[in-house]
Design a protein around this motif. Structure first.
Motif, mmCIF file in Angstrom:
data_model
loop_
_atom_site.group_PDB
_atom_site.id
_atom_site.type_symbol
_atom_site.label_atom_id
_atom_site.label_comp_id
_atom_site.label_asym_id
_atom_site.label_seq_id
_atom_site.Cartn_x
_atom_site.Cartn_y
_atom_site.Cartn_z
ATOM 1 N N GLY A 1 -6.015 9.764 -9.010
ATOM 2 C CA GLY A 1 -6.818 9.246 -9.166
ATOM 3 C C GLY A 1 -7.701 7.587 -8.336
ATOM 4 N N GLU A 2 -8.116 7.203 -9.365
ATOM 5 C CA GLU A 2 -9.053 6.061 -8.392
ATOM 6 C C GLU A 2 -6.918 4.947 -7.833
ATOM 7 N N GLN A 3 -6.611 5.347 -8.729
ATOM 8 C CA GLN A 3 -5.347 3.642 -8.665
ATOM 9 C C GLN A 3 -4.760 3.961 -7.543
ATOM 10 N N GLY A 4 -4.509 5.657 -6.914
ATOM 11 C CA GLY A 4 -4.111 6.095 -5.456
ATOM 12 C C GLY A 4 -4.658 6.063 -4.436
ATOM 13 N N GLY A 5 -3.682 6.291 -3.406
ATOM 14 C CA GLY A 5 -5.159 6.378 -1.870
ATOM 15 C C GLY A 5 -6.632 5.063 -1.545
ATOM 16 N N TRP A 6 -5.615 4.225 -2.074
ATOM 17 C CA TRP A 6 -5.759 2.925 -1.458
ATOM 18 C C TRP A 6 -5.912 2.898 -0.186
ATOM 19 N N THR A 7 -6.606 1.749 0.690
ATOM 20 C CA THR A 7 -6.427 1.698 1.669
ATOM 21 C C THR A 7 -6.564 0.331 1.981
ATOM 22 N N ALA A 8 -6.006 0.099 3.390
ATOM 23 C CA ALA A 8 -5.759 -1.904 3.703
ATOM 24 C C ALA A 8 -7.145 -2.715 3.007
ATOM 25 N N ALA A 9 -8.778 -1.658 3.309
ATOM 26 C CA ALA A 9 -10.064 -2.525 2.956
ATOM 27 C C ALA A 9 -10.462 -2.086 1.460
ATOM 28 N N LEU B 1 0.907 -1.321 0.227
ATOM 29 C CA LEU B 1 0.102 -0.460 -0.059
ATOM 30 C C LEU B 1 0.974 1.471 -0.148
ATOM 31 N N THR B 2 2.359 1.029 0.675
ATOM 32 C CA THR B 2 3.074 2.931 1.355
ATOM 33 C C THR B 2 3.803 2.721 -0.771
ATOM 34 N N ILE B 3 3.877 2.323 -0.884
ATOM 35 C CA ILE B 3 4.535 1.949 -2.707
ATOM 36 C C ILE B 3 3.314 2.631 -3.611
ATOM 37 N N ASN B 4 2.487 1.655 -3.220
ATOM 38 C CA ASN B 4 1.540 1.801 -4.482
ATOM 39 C C ASN B 4 0.807 2.868 -4.296
ATOM 40 N N ASN B 5 0.343 4.093 -2.774
ATOM 41 C CA ASN B 5 0.187 4.867 -3.117
ATOM 42 C C ASN B 5 1.058 6.185 -2.884
ATOM 43 N N ARG B 6 2.117 5.881 -2.746
ATOM 44 C CA ARG B 6 3.742 6.899 -3.395
ATOM 45 C C ARG B 6 3.530 6.945 -4.558
ATOM 46 N N ALA B 7 3.528 5.886 -5.276
ATOM 47 C CA ALA B 7 3.576 5.512 -7.067
ATOM 48 C C ALA B 7 2.393 6.657 -7.573
ATOM 49 N N PHE B 8 1.325 6.506 -6.899
ATOM 50 C CA PHE B 8 -0.189 6.913 -7.201
ATOM 51 C C PHE B 8 -0.701 7.863 -7.079
ATOM 52 N N ALA B 9 1.063 8.905 -6.589
ATOM 53 C CA ALA B 9 -0.462 9.655 -6.113
ATOM 54 C C ALA B 9 -0.834 10.913 -6.467
ATOM 55 N N ASP B 10 -0.834 11.262 -7.297
ATOM 56 C CA ASP B 10 -1.628 12.138 -8.861
ATOM 57 C C ASP B 10 -2.185 11.600 -9.509
#
Ligand SMILES: CC(C)(COP(=O)(O)OP(=O)(O)OC[C@H]1O[C@@H](n2cnc3c(N)ncnc32)[C@H](O)[C@@H]1OP(=O)(O)O)[C@@H](O)C(=O)NCCC(=O)NCCS
Length: 309
Positions: free
Chosen positions: A187-195, A176-185
Motif C-alpha cells: 500500500g502506501e509505503q510502496g510506489g513512492w516517487t522522487a516527489a 527508491l528502487t529498494i523501497n519500492n521493490r521491498a514494499f511492492a505489496d
C-alpha cells in the motif's frame, strides 16, 4: 444530562472549543488523541465533508465537552475518529466513555449518510466487540489492523553491521528502487516517487543521521529510517520505515538494520522506541517480537461504501 450536537460548519468559537478539547487531552495523555490528518482539518476549520458530533455534559454550572466524533475528507472517501475523555472523568451515574464513543460514532455515520454517503473508514484504537458489531450494522468491514509496538532503549545488543547516513540528492534513486521493490505489496509505503521522497526529506523532523543505509559491494541492500517524536511524553523514537532488498531476505539483515536504527535512537538519548506494523505482515511482526517489542495498541480500520438513507 447530556446534549449531542451535530456540527457541519464550524463557527470560530466551535473550532476553538474543539481544538482546546484536543489540546487539553493531549497535555494529559502525552500524545494528541486524533490523527494528524483530522487534526489539521479541525484546526483549519473543516474542509468540505467535515462533520463533528459532540457530547456535552450539562450537569453542574458549566457545560463540559466530554467527547467528539469527527468525519474528515481524505484521499479515498472520509475518515471517522472518536475522541472521549477517559472513563475516570465521568461519574458512575453517567454512561461510560466507551458507550459515549459508540453513540457518537453511530450518530456521525448517520450524519455522513444523510450528507449523501460514500466511502467511510472508521479508525478505532483497541476495538471492542461492541465496536465490531456497530461497524457491521453499518456495513463496515475490518479492512486493516495496525499494531503500534514499543520497547525500551537501549537494546542489550548492538547492530553487527556497519551502516551510514542517507545523503539527500545522492542516494535518492537507489533508495527508491529498494523501497519500492521491498514494499511492492504494501500500500502506501510502496510506489513512492522522487516527489514523495523529497516531501519527506523536507519535513522539519528529518535527520539524515537517523536514516541508516546498509551497502555490500557498493550496492544498497537495506535501510532503517528513524523519526524522533520529541513532542511526545515520553519522547518516542520511531522506526519509521525499514526494508531489506527481497533478494537479501532471510539472512539476518532485517534484525541487524532494526538494531542499527535502535542504536541511532539510543545514541541520541531516546529511551523508548516505537513502530507501526500491519498485523498481517507476519515477517515484520515476528522480527519485532524477537527484538523485544510488545504491542502497545492496535488501530483497526473498518471501511465500507455507505449509501444515503
Ligand atoms: C521485514 C523484513 C525487513 C525482514 O528482513 P529479513 O532480512 O528478511 O529478516 P531477518 O533475516 O533478519 O529475520 C529476522 C527475523 O524475522 C522473522 N522473519 C523474517 N522473514 C520472515 C518470514 N518470511 N516469515 C516469518 N518470519 C520471518 C524471523 O523471526 C526472523 O528471525 P528467525 O530467523 O530467528 O526466526 C523484510 O521482510 C522486508 O524488507 N519486508 C518488506 C518491508 C517491510 O515489511 N518492512 C517492515 C514494515 S513495518
Amino acid at each position: 444530562m447530556r446534549r449531542v450536537d451535530i456540527l457541519r460548519h464550524l463557527r470560530p468559537d466551535d473550532r476553538d472549543q474543539l481544538v482546546g478539547f484536543i489540546d487539553e487531552l493531549a497535555a494529559v495523555q502525552g500524545a494528541r488523541p486524533l490523527s494528524d490528518h483530522l487534526w489539521l482539518d479541525l484546526v483549519g476549520g473543516g474542509a468540505a465533508g467535515f462533520v463533528a458530533v459532540t457530547a456535552t455534559e450539562l450537569a453542574g454550572d458549566t457545560p463540559r465537552l466530554i467527547a467528539m466524533a469527527q468525519v474528515s475528507a481524505a484521499n479515498d472517501g472520509v475518515v471517522l475518529e472518536v475522541v472521549t475523555r477517559p472513563d475516570g472523568d465521568l461519574t458512575d451515574a453517567r454512561p461510560d466513555a466507551a458507550a459515549v464513543a459508540l453513540d457518537l460514532a453511530d450518530t456521525a455515520i448517520d450524519a455522513f449518510r444523510r450528507n449523501g454517503g460514500g466511502r467511510l473508514t472508521w479508525w478505532v484504537d483497541d476495538a471492542t466487540d461492541a465496536v465490531g458489531e456497530l461497524a457491521a450494522e453499518h456495513g463496515l468491514v475490518l479492512e486493516r489492523s495496525l499494531h503500534e509496538m514499543r520497547r525500551p532503549l537501549p537494546h542489550p545488543d548492538r547492530s553487527a553491521v556497519a551502516t551510514r547516513a542517507f545523503v539527500p540528492g545522492v542516494d535518492d534513486s537507489a533508495w527508491l528502487t529498494i523501497n519500492n521493490r521491498a514494499f511492492a505489496d504494501h500500500g502506501e509505503q510502496g510506489g513512492w516517487t522522487a516527489a514523495t521522497l523529497a516531501q519527506r526529506l523536507a519535513e522539519p523532523w528529518f535527520d539524515a543521521d537517523g536514516f541508516r543505509l546498509y551497502e555490500a559491494d557498493g550496492q544498497l541492500l537495506g535501510f532503517c529510517w528513524t523519526k524522533v517524536h520529541a513532542e511526545l511524553r515520553p519522547p518516542l523514537g520511531e522506526i519509521y520505515a525499514i526494508a531489506v532488498d527481497p533478494a537479501a531476505h532471510g539472512r539476518g539483515l532485517g534484525r541487524e538494520l532494526t538494531l542499527a536504527g535502535l542504536d541511532s535512537l539510543a545514541d541520541r538519548g531516546v529511551t523508548h522506541a516505537n513502530l507501526y506494523v500491519d498485523a498481517a505482515n507476519t515477517a515484520a511482526v515476528r522480527l519485532y517480537h524477537r527484538l523485544g517489542f510488545a504491542v502497545h495498541r492496535t488501530r483497526s480500520a473498518y471501511s465500507g461504501r455507505l449509501g444515503a438513507p
